[in-house]
Motif scaffolding. Sequence first.
Motif, PDB file in Angstrom:
ATOM      1  N   THR A  49       0.850  -1.194   0.000  1.00 60.00           N
ATOM      2  CA  THR A  49       0.000   0.000   0.000  1.00 60.00           C
ATOM      3  C   THR A  49       0.886   1.244   0.000  1.00 60.00           C
ATOM      4  O   THR A  49       1.774   1.355   0.857  1.00 60.00           O
ATOM      5  CB  THR A  49      -0.873   0.041   1.288  1.00 60.00           C
ATOM      6  OG1 THR A  49      -1.487  -1.233   1.490  1.00 60.00           O
ATOM      7  CG2 THR A  49      -1.950   1.114   1.200  1.00 60.00           C
ATOM      8  N   PRO A  50       0.676   2.188  -0.939  1.00 67.28           N
ATOM      9  CA  PRO A  50       1.467   3.418  -0.894  1.00 67.28           C
ATOM     10  C   PRO A  50       1.306   4.099   0.465  1.00 67.28           C
ATOM     11  O   PRO A  50       0.193   4.131   1.030  1.00 67.28           O
ATOM     12  CB  PRO A  50       0.866   4.270  -2.017  1.00 67.28           C
ATOM     13  CG  PRO A  50       0.190   3.290  -2.920  1.00 67.28           C
ATOM     14  CD  PRO A  50      -0.291   2.169  -2.041  1.00 67.28           C
TER      15      PRO A  50
ATOM     16  N   ALA B 179       0.987   7.041   1.693  1.00 65.12           N
ATOM     17  CA  ALA B 179      -0.041   8.068   1.932  1.00 65.12           C
ATOM     18  C   ALA B 179      -1.457   7.503   1.901  1.00 65.12           C
ATOM     19  O   ALA B 179      -2.419   8.215   2.199  1.00 65.12           O
ATOM     20  CB  ALA B 179       0.102   9.192   0.919  1.00 65.12           C
ATOM     21  N   GLU B 180      -1.594   6.211   1.526  1.00 69.98           N
ATOM     22  CA  GLU B 180      -2.934   5.599   1.464  1.00 69.98           C
ATOM     23  C   GLU B 180      -3.170   4.584   2.590  1.00 69.98           C
ATOM     24  O   GLU B 180      -4.170   3.869   2.594  1.00 69.98           O
ATOM     25  CB  GLU B 180      -3.123   4.918   0.099  1.00 69.98           C
ATOM     26  CG  GLU B 180      -3.159   5.929  -1.040  1.00 69.98           C
ATOM     27  CD  GLU B 180      -3.034   5.270  -2.408  1.00 69.98           C
ATOM     28  OE1 GLU B 180      -3.461   4.109  -2.564  1.00 69.98           O
ATOM     29  OE2 GLU B 180      -2.507   5.947  -3.313  1.00 69.98           O
ATOM     30  N   ILE B 181      -2.232   4.530   3.531  1.00 67.48           N
ATOM     31  CA  ILE B 181      -2.373   3.560   4.636  1.00 67.48           C
ATOM     32  C   ILE B 181      -3.366   4.110   5.657  1.00 67.48           C
ATOM     33  O   ILE B 181      -3.201   5.229   6.161  1.00 67.48           O
ATOM     34  CB  ILE B 181      -0.999   3.322   5.305  1.00 67.48           C
ATOM     35  CG1 ILE B 181      -0.090   2.597   4.303  1.00 67.48           C
ATOM     36  CG2 ILE B 181      -1.142   2.514   6.588  1.00 67.48           C
ATOM     37  CD1 ILE B 181       1.364   2.644   4.666  1.00 67.48           C
ATOM     38  N   ASP B 182      -4.431   3.338   5.928  1.00 68.50           N
ATOM     39  CA  ASP B 182      -5.401   3.844   6.909  1.00 68.50           C
ATOM     40  C   ASP B 182      -4.979   3.442   8.335  1.00 68.50           C
ATOM     41  O   ASP B 182      -4.079   2.614   8.535  1.00 68.50           O
ATOM     42  CB  ASP B 182      -6.829   3.381   6.572  1.00 68.50           C
ATOM     43  CG  ASP B 182      -6.998   1.878   6.627  1.00 68.50           C
ATOM     44  OD1 ASP B 182      -6.344   1.222   7.468  1.00 68.50           O
ATOM     45  OD2 ASP B 182      -7.790   1.340   5.826  1.00 68.50           O
TER      46      ASP B 182
ATOM     47  N   TRP C 138      -2.338   0.403   9.774  1.00 61.97           N
ATOM     48  CA  TRP C 138      -1.139   0.805  10.522  1.00 61.97           C
ATOM     49  C   TRP C 138      -1.121   0.161  11.915  1.00 61.97           C
ATOM     50  O   TRP C 138      -0.160  -0.469  12.324  1.00 61.97           O
ATOM     51  CB  TRP C 138      -1.093   2.332  10.634  1.00 61.97           C
ATOM     52  CG  TRP C 138       0.081   2.852  11.406  1.00 61.97           C
ATOM     53  CD1 TRP C 138       0.103   3.260  12.709  1.00 61.97           C
ATOM     54  CD2 TRP C 138       1.429   2.998  10.921  1.00 61.97           C
ATOM     55  NE1 TRP C 138       1.385   3.655  13.064  1.00 61.97           N
ATOM     56  CE2 TRP C 138       2.208   3.506  11.973  1.00 61.97           C
ATOM     57  CE3 TRP C 138       2.040   2.751   9.683  1.00 61.97           C
ATOM     58  CZ2 TRP C 138       3.575   3.770  11.861  1.00 61.97           C
ATOM     59  CZ3 TRP C 138       3.403   3.016   9.562  1.00 61.97           C
ATOM     60  CH2 TRP C 138       4.145   3.521  10.635  1.00 61.97           C
TER      61      TRP C 138
ATOM     62  N   GLY D 185       5.784   0.008  -0.900  1.00 64.50           N
ATOM     63  CA  GLY D 185       4.459  -0.327  -0.385  1.00 64.50           C
ATOM     64  C   GLY D 185       4.437  -0.959   1.004  1.00 64.50           C
ATOM     65  O   GLY D 185       3.385  -1.363   1.494  1.00 64.50           O
TER      66      GLY D 185
END
Length: 239
Positions: A88-89, A91-94, A98, A142
């Motif tokens: 997952t890039p 800046a797109e990790i929710d 995390w 990622g």
Amino acid sequence: MTGAGAGIGRSIALHYAKAGAQVVVADLNDDAGAETVRLITEAGGVAQFQHTDVASAKDTDSLVAKALSTYGKLDIACNNAGVAPPATPLAEIDDGLWRRIMSINLDGVFYGIRAHIPALVQNGGGVIVNVASILGQVGFPGMAPYVATKHAVVGLTKQVAVDYADKGVGAIAVGPAFIKTGMEDNLDPASRADLDTAHPVGRMGEPEEVGSVVAMVSAPNWTFVNGAYLPIDGGYLTR
Ligand SMILES: NC(=O)c1ccc[n+]([C@@H]2O[C@H](COP(=O)([O-])OP(=O)(O)OC[C@H]3O[C@@H](n4cnc5c(N)ncnc54)[C@H](O)[C@@H]3O)[C@@H](O)[C@H]2O)c1
């Protein structure tokens, strides 16, 4: 021995038992853990299963208590359980993804170390082996939460040495490169081929190639190695 129901953890547990250790096999997956116990017993070794979620401090405390009540002391502890996120890039990790990776790969190792140290000090010394990764030294596309946790595990390993070497407690982090376990099952053939060539040896590693080394570095004659990071990586970090 956490995450001992599969892959690298099962191999380490089998090697520990072969070397004469009495093992507590800990895993979230009861059937997988029971199968590791069966394999150890069948080979003439001694092992017991304890259901453990390493993300739970309570489970981890119970695991150490189980080792002490069953075998009387703790000589070696191995924090191996870990999970990888879907690529997952950053800046797109929710928050959920995390926290999930942090709770298993980092909180789990911290809870383990915190529970192991009093038992090892009481024992007059011993060793904690933390299974980090090559991604405890470098990044990978990622994989931000995984990379962050594995770097932190390398740091925690150094901290054990700083705080407890004078009590006879050693710690070592091992850094496998890409190993053929369930963790790599979701790779498509093209990614797998790319990963093979990323290793100077031209292939991914086998769990056996990690288990045998971890059993060796856990031996009592490694007393002057403390806080170290040992790559087990087919040369991955050399280029
Ligand atoms: N496979 C690789 O390429 C590779 C490379 C470097 C490092 N590692 C690390 O090696 C360790 C083992 O990985 P693997 O490839 O053998 O994985 P795997 O998926 O084959 O096995 C992991 C085991 O851990 C257990 N587990 C998962 N979450 C758990 C939890 N919360 N509590 C207790 N047990 C749990 C699973 O049930 C399973 O039995 C991990 O820390 C991983 O990050 C793996």
